[in-house]
Design an enzyme around this catalytic site. Structure first.
Site, PDB file in Angstrom:
ATOM      1  N   LYS A  34      -1.745   4.592   1.515  1.00 17.17           N
ATOM      2  CA  LYS A  34      -2.754   5.184   2.409  1.00 17.17           C
ATOM      3  C   LYS A  34      -2.256   5.188   3.856  1.00 17.17           C
ATOM      4  O   LYS A  34      -2.337   6.194   4.552  1.00 17.17           O
ATOM      5  CB  LYS A  34      -4.070   4.385   2.337  1.00 17.17           C
ATOM      6  CG  LYS A  34      -4.721   4.418   0.973  1.00 17.17           C
ATOM      7  CD  LYS A  34      -6.033   3.658   0.975  1.00 17.17           C
ATOM      8  CE  LYS A  34      -5.862   2.164   1.241  1.00 17.17           C
ATOM      9  NZ  LYS A  34      -5.079   1.438   0.232  1.00 17.17           N
ATOM     10  N   THR A  35      -1.768   4.034   4.287  1.00 17.52           N
ATOM     11  CA  THR A  35      -1.270   3.961   5.660  1.00 17.52           C
ATOM     12  C   THR A  35      -0.068   4.892   5.827  1.00 17.52           C
ATOM     13  O   THR A  35       0.086   5.542   6.861  1.00 17.52           O
ATOM     14  CB  THR A  35      -0.906   2.508   6.010  1.00 17.52           C
ATOM     15  OG1 THR A  35      -2.050   1.687   5.763  1.00 17.52           O
ATOM     16  CG2 THR A  35      -0.506   2.367   7.464  1.00 17.52           C
ATOM     17  N   ASP A 217      -7.476   4.402   9.763  1.00 14.14           N
ATOM     18  CA  ASP A 217      -6.999   3.543   8.672  1.00 14.14           C
ATOM     19  C   ASP A 217      -8.051   2.476   8.380  1.00 14.14           C
ATOM     20  O   ASP A 217      -8.882   2.178   9.234  1.00 14.14           O
ATOM     21  CB  ASP A 217      -5.677   2.877   9.086  1.00 14.14           C
ATOM     22  CG  ASP A 217      -4.885   2.354   7.888  1.00 14.14           C
ATOM     23  OD1 ASP A 217      -5.341   2.528   6.741  1.00 14.14           O
ATOM     24  OD2 ASP A 217      -3.801   1.772   8.104  1.00 14.14           O
ATOM     25  N   GLU A 218      -8.018   1.885   7.194  1.00 14.45           N
ATOM     26  CA  GLU A 218      -8.930   0.778   6.813  1.00 14.45           C
ATOM     27  C   GLU A 218     -10.382   1.163   7.074  1.00 14.45           C
ATOM     28  O   GLU A 218     -11.167   0.387   7.620  1.00 14.45           O
ATOM     29  CB  GLU A 218      -8.580  -0.502   7.600  1.00 14.45           C
ATOM     30  CG  GLU A 218      -7.129  -0.929   7.512  1.00 14.45           C
ATOM     31  CD  GLU A 218      -6.823  -1.750   6.261  1.00 14.45           C
ATOM     32  OE1 GLU A 218      -7.725  -1.932   5.423  1.00 14.45           O
ATOM     33  OE2 GLU A 218      -5.678  -2.185   6.115  1.00 14.45           O
ATOM     34  N   GLN A 248     -11.353  -3.389  -0.737  1.00 15.63           N
ATOM     35  CA  GLN A 248     -10.762  -4.269   0.261  1.00 15.63           C
ATOM     36  C   GLN A 248     -11.677  -4.481   1.469  1.00 15.63           C
ATOM     37  O   GLN A 248     -11.227  -4.875   2.543  1.00 15.63           O
ATOM     38  CB  GLN A 248      -9.417  -3.716   0.735  1.00 15.63           C
ATOM     39  CG  GLN A 248      -8.347  -3.729  -0.341  1.00 15.63           C
ATOM     40  CD  GLN A 248      -6.994  -3.330   0.211  1.00 15.63           C
ATOM     41  OE1 GLN A 248      -6.388  -4.049   0.987  1.00 15.63           O
ATOM     42  NE2 GLN A 248      -6.529  -2.163  -0.176  1.00 15.63           N
ATOM     43  N   ARG A 624      -1.018  -8.434  -1.582  1.00 15.41           N
ATOM     44  CA  ARG A 624       0.008  -8.491  -0.531  1.00 15.41           C
ATOM     45  C   ARG A 624       1.385  -8.721  -1.131  1.00 15.41           C
ATOM     46  O   ARG A 624       2.406  -8.510  -0.488  1.00 15.41           O
ATOM     47  CB  ARG A 624      -0.285  -9.620   0.482  1.00 15.41           C
ATOM     48  CG  ARG A 624      -1.588  -9.524   1.280  1.00 15.41           C
ATOM     49  CD  ARG A 624      -1.807  -8.184   1.894  1.00 15.41           C
ATOM     50  NE  ARG A 624      -2.690  -7.377   1.075  1.00 15.41           N
ATOM     51  CZ  ARG A 624      -2.763  -6.051   1.158  1.00 15.41           C
ATOM     52  NH1 ARG A 624      -2.034  -5.397   2.019  1.00 15.41           N
ATOM     53  NH2 ARG A 624      -3.577  -5.364   0.382  1.00 15.41           N
TER      54      ARG A 624
HETATM   55  P1  ATP Z   1      -3.080  -1.369   1.746  1.00 11.37           P
HETATM   56  O1  ATP Z   1      -4.245  -0.976   0.907  1.00 11.37           O
HETATM   57  O2  ATP Z   1      -2.617  -2.731   1.430  1.00 11.37           O
HETATM   58  O3  ATP Z   1      -3.306  -1.111   3.193  1.00 11.37           O
HETATM   59  P2  ATP Z   1      -1.666   1.136   1.608  1.00 11.37           P
HETATM   60  O4  ATP Z   1      -2.393   1.957   0.613  1.00 11.37           O
HETATM   61  O5  ATP Z   1      -1.915   1.415   3.037  1.00 11.37           O
HETATM   62  O6  ATP Z   1      -1.873  -0.412   1.285  1.00 11.37           O
HETATM   63  P3  ATP Z   1       1.089   1.430   2.296  1.00 11.37           P
HETATM   64  O7  ATP Z   1       1.193   0.200   3.086  1.00 11.37           O
HETATM   65  O8  ATP Z   1       1.034   2.724   3.003  1.00 11.37           O
HETATM   66  O9  ATP Z   1      -0.124   1.292   1.278  1.00 11.37           O
HETATM   67  O10 ATP Z   1       2.277   1.506   1.252  1.00 11.37           O
HETATM   68  C1  ATP Z   1       2.632   0.406   0.445  1.00 11.37           C
HETATM   69  C2  ATP Z   1       4.132   0.408   0.226  1.00 11.37           C
HETATM   70  O11 ATP Z   1       4.513   1.521  -0.552  1.00 11.37           O
HETATM   71  C3  ATP Z   1       4.909   0.512   1.529  1.00 11.37           C
HETATM   72  O12 ATP Z   1       6.055  -0.300   1.434  1.00 11.37           O
HETATM   73  C4  ATP Z   1       5.295   1.982   1.565  1.00 11.37           C
HETATM   74  O13 ATP Z   1       6.460   2.182   2.314  1.00 11.37           O
HETATM   75  C5  ATP Z   1       5.492   2.300   0.113  1.00 11.37           C
HETATM   76  N1  ATP Z   1       5.242   3.713  -0.252  1.00 11.37           N
HETATM   77  C6  ATP Z   1       4.148   4.441   0.019  1.00 11.37           C
HETATM   78  N2  ATP Z   1       4.252   5.687  -0.487  1.00 11.37           N
HETATM   79  C7  ATP Z   1       5.459   5.747  -1.106  1.00 11.37           C
HETATM   80  C8  ATP Z   1       6.162   6.772  -1.839  1.00 11.37           C
HETATM   81  N3  ATP Z   1       5.648   7.989  -2.048  1.00 11.37           N
HETATM   82  N4  ATP Z   1       7.379   6.463  -2.337  1.00 11.37           N
HETATM   83  C9  ATP Z   1       7.910   5.239  -2.153  1.00 11.37           C
HETATM   84  N5  ATP Z   1       7.306   4.246  -1.487  1.00 11.37           N
HETATM   85  C10 ATP Z   1       6.085   4.486  -0.964  1.00 11.37           C
HETATM   86 MG    MG Z   2      -2.738   0.234   4.547  1.00  9.64          MG
END
Ligand code: ATP
Ligand code: MG
Length: 693
Positions: A34-35, A217-218, A248, A624
């Site tokens: 997402k981020t 975000d969040e 979350q 995490r």
């Molecule tokens: P959270 O809910 O914990 O905030 P999130 O949904 O924001 O998580 P991110 O932090 O954006 O998730 O991504 C998690 C991990 O996956 C990061 O290390 C990111 O670089 C990697 N990632 C995200 N998208 C891809 C992709 N398409 N291919 C490979 N790696 C990815």
């Molecule tokens: Mg995130």
């Protein structure tokens, strides 16, 4: 450039980045990117769609997250195109907004920002009590009302319990006092902008014109006030992308409401909902355990999450005798694992439910010589010595900041006694001015003898001199006087305070030394900041109140150290190896004392709501971990000089794991610290054939 914006994204992520036909909500589980979508979308908007950076605003939950995002973006966008791009927290944006719109908010641009410590003092004074619990209760009530956009009038009408009635009365005078001090609290940093945009068409139009695209975000942890502000900022254009995960949501206790997610789908008929299902962070053992736990909560949106990072090692669950043994075991395991895996200290994190759990871990890690950094705990900026120095800066920036005036003039004492201050206070009330201005108001000589008055005037004149030297506007055009640079002024202030001398005179030598080092660290950091960002003293000080709420240590290059953090503060982050400690009933899920949580411990429904929030917290903690997760719990835990018998957390069972209650799984169990060290050394020797440990 346009293709690199989308490189490596999966279909759903790509869709979220490309979608520009209206508001967009990405709703997805942990680690699904997402981020990452937000970061890429900013690049896409600027690189490909021709958005000017200054029309793009991204809001993150912590300052650290904002910094990380800015770092990522630097690799995706040409530096020159980034100018004006805003990546910040709601609160930082609030400061910027209020500085610009101060006049409309009835504030001077130099208003002060009070933190929880300052407002504690104000509430204490109003309640005329030293009962900490009561002061905090009122502080929190006021905060929740502000976050819910409830005015003092409404609060009085809504108040039911005697506590609430009490708090509502304080709320009114509290707000009036802040206004008189030309100050705002943290909640105001979001509340006032939201209200101002709702009430003032001119301001509304200005900001709606300015913010061409908004990303949040969040989103699950926004409160009513933030919801409203987002709505105002995006206005008629409705161009925004919010990302979040209802599983979350862990800030309900601070007024955040998951209903904001559902409300979005109602308020924006054209909202595009995108779900992401692939997790890129965690191995299957970790992800499955997380999915199992959260499946015990009612689910609003129905999400699935899978990963193709392989099965991974099994999650370890270890029972320990008590928290000392637990801390040692975690330390030893990290040392051994780091060696075995050839990893770095910074690949490890220790997560816990409450800040108080950090102390024993810190002490143990020091003994074991394990480097660590701590976040989500007492901030550097809450240390007394740091606050003492900052009170000077606050006063210089805003002479109406009465709490700062009192702190500065009394620590170290400038020869001004309590009776003199009380007389000054009365004079200020009479003249309807700040304490600082009251020093120069007519008639003070009648109340305070010259001998006492003189040192106070000396102090006030010093502050004025620094103000004069620091301000550009007042520079003498004839003599072309330049404002003095921040570092020169900082040195002069420190010299005047004579703070080092004061420390050694009032404290034990080692304490004095430590505190003085903290002061030097602060001043160094301020100087660096001033230089890097080209700020003068006034501008520098304006950032300070905000900075006080960050975990500043993370600002500098990441040191190679184990991260100690509360689960709350770990949100959005990821670590290769995670140790979660204190996974026990009563601690996680946390069950406070009756008086802390009102009826939550009696009323079954309220209890259920609490457990659900704790379960989400557990979910955040588990997710995490990238490669390995270890959970520990203690059979006994000391609390207020009493040994409590503990049971493993229900969440361990919900993860489908054995709590290890029957077995002794810890190879170090029952050993003294010395024996443990010997054992670790033996292990290392076997590996390397050396005696180094
Ligand atoms: P959270 O809910 O914990 O905030 P999130 O949904 O924001 O998580 P991110 O932090 O954006 O998730 O991504 C998690 C991990 O996956 C990061 O290390 C990111 O670089 C990697 N990632 C995200 N998208 C891809 C992709 N398409 N291919 C490979 N790696 C990815
Ligand atoms: Mg995130």
């Amino acid at each position: 450039m346009s293709t690199t914006n989308l490189d490596g994204l999966n279909d759903a992520q790509r869709e979220a980045v490309l979608y520009l036909d209206g508001p967009c909500l990405v709703l997805a589980g942990a680690g699904s990117g997402k981020t990452s979508v937000i970061t890429r979308k900013i690049a896409y908007l600027i690189n490909t769609c021709g958005y000017e950076a200054k029309g793009v605003v991204a809001l993150t939950f912590t300052n650290k997250a904002a910094r990380e995002m800015a770092e990522r973006i630097k690799t995706l966008i040409d530096r020159k195109l980034m100018k004006g791009l805003i990546i910040s927290t709601f609160h930082s944006l609030g400061v910027r907004f209020l500085r610009e719109e101060a006049a409309h908010a009835g504030l001077k641009p130099q208003f002060s920002i009070l933190d929880a410590n300052d407002t504690y003092g104000i509430v204490q004074e109003m309640l005329a009590t030293t009962d900490k619990g009561r002061i905090r209760m009122v502080q929190q009530k006021i905060s929740l009302w502000k976050n819910d956009l409830v005015s003092p009038d409404m609060a009085e009408r809504l108040a039911q319990t005697p506590d609430e009635v009490d708090a509502a009365l304080v709320y009114r005078s509290y707000d009036a006092t802040l206004k008189a001090y030309q100050s705002v609290d943290f909640d105001d940093l979001v509340r006032l902008p939201a209200q101002l945009m709702m009430q003032n068409a001119e301001v509304r139009e200005r900001w709606q014109k300015r913010v061409k695209y908004l990303l949040v975000d969040e989103y699950q942890d926004t409160n009513v006030c933030q919801y409203e502000w987002v709505k105002q900022l995006t206005g008629f254009r409705n161009m925004f992308t919010a990302v979040g995960d209802d599983d979350q949501a862990i800030y309900a206790w601070r007024g955040a409401t998951i209903e904001n997610l559902a409300k979005l789908t109602k308020d924006y008929k054209s909202l595009k909902l995108i779900k992401l299902e692939q997790n890129y962070r965690s191995v299957e053992t970790v992800l499955n355990a997380a999915n199992q736990v959260i499946s015990k909560n009612p689910n609003l949106f129905g999400k699935k999450l899978w990963s193709n990072l392989g099965r991974g090692e099994p999650i370890q669950v270890i029972s320990m005798d008590n928290e000392e043994a637990e801390a040692e075991s975690v330390g030893m395991r990290i040392s051994a694992s780091r060696f075995e895996r050839n990893a770095q200290w910074k690949d490890y994190a220790v997560l816990y439910r409450g800040n108080h759990q950090a102390r024993i871990i810190e002490q143990t890690f020091r003994q074991l010589r394990i480097p660590y950094t701590i976040s989500g705990g007492q901030s550097f900026f809450d240390k007394a010595e740091v606050r003492d120095v900052l009170s000077y800066l606050r006063l210089i920036a805003n002479e109406e900041d009465d709490p700062a005036f009192i702190r500065a003039v009394t620590t170290p004492r400038r020869g001004v006694g309590q009776a003199t201050l009380t007389a000054l206070g009365e004079h200020a009330v009479e003249k309807k001015c700040s304490l600082f201005d009251a020093v120069f108001e007519e008639g003070l000589e009648d109340k305070i003898a010259n001998r006492q008055l003189e040192p106070m005037r000396v102090f006030a004149k010093f502050i004025q001199t620094i103000q004069w030297r620091a301000s550009k506007g007042k520079a003498d055009p004839v003599q072309a006087v330049q404002p003095a640079p921040a570092d020169v002024l900082l040195d002069d202030i420190l010299k005047y305070m004579n703070y080092e001398h004061y420390l050694y005179e009032t404290q034990e030598e080692r304490t004095a030394e430590n505190r003085w080092l903290n002061v030097l660290e602060l001043v160094d950091w301020l100087k660096r900041k001033a230089q890097e960002d080209g700020l003068n003293l006034m501008q520098l000080v304006q950032h300070i109140a905000l900075i006080t709420m960050l975990e500043r240590s993370e600002e500098d290059e990441e040191p190679d150290a184990v991260k100690l953090t509360t689960i709350h503060a770990s949100k959005g982050l990821e670590y290769p190896y995670v140790h979660m400690v204190g996974v026990e009933e009563g601690l996680l899920p946390h069950m406070g004392k009756d008086d802390e949580y009102g009826d939550a411990n009696k009323d079954a429904e309220a209890l259920d709501v609490r457990i659900q929030e704790e379960r989400r917290l557990m979910y955040v903690g588990i997710t995490r971990a990238q490669f390995h997760l270890t959970l520990t719990w203690c059979k006994k835990r000391r609390r207020a000089r009493e040994d409590l018998i503990r049971e493993p957390s229900r969440f361990i069972g919900e993860m489908g794991l054995d709590s290890g209650k029957q077995q002794l799984q810890d190879p170090y169990q029952g050993m003294s610290p010395k024996e443990r060290l010997v054992k670790l050394k033996e292990m290392l020797q076997k590996k390397t054939g050396t005696t180094e440990a």
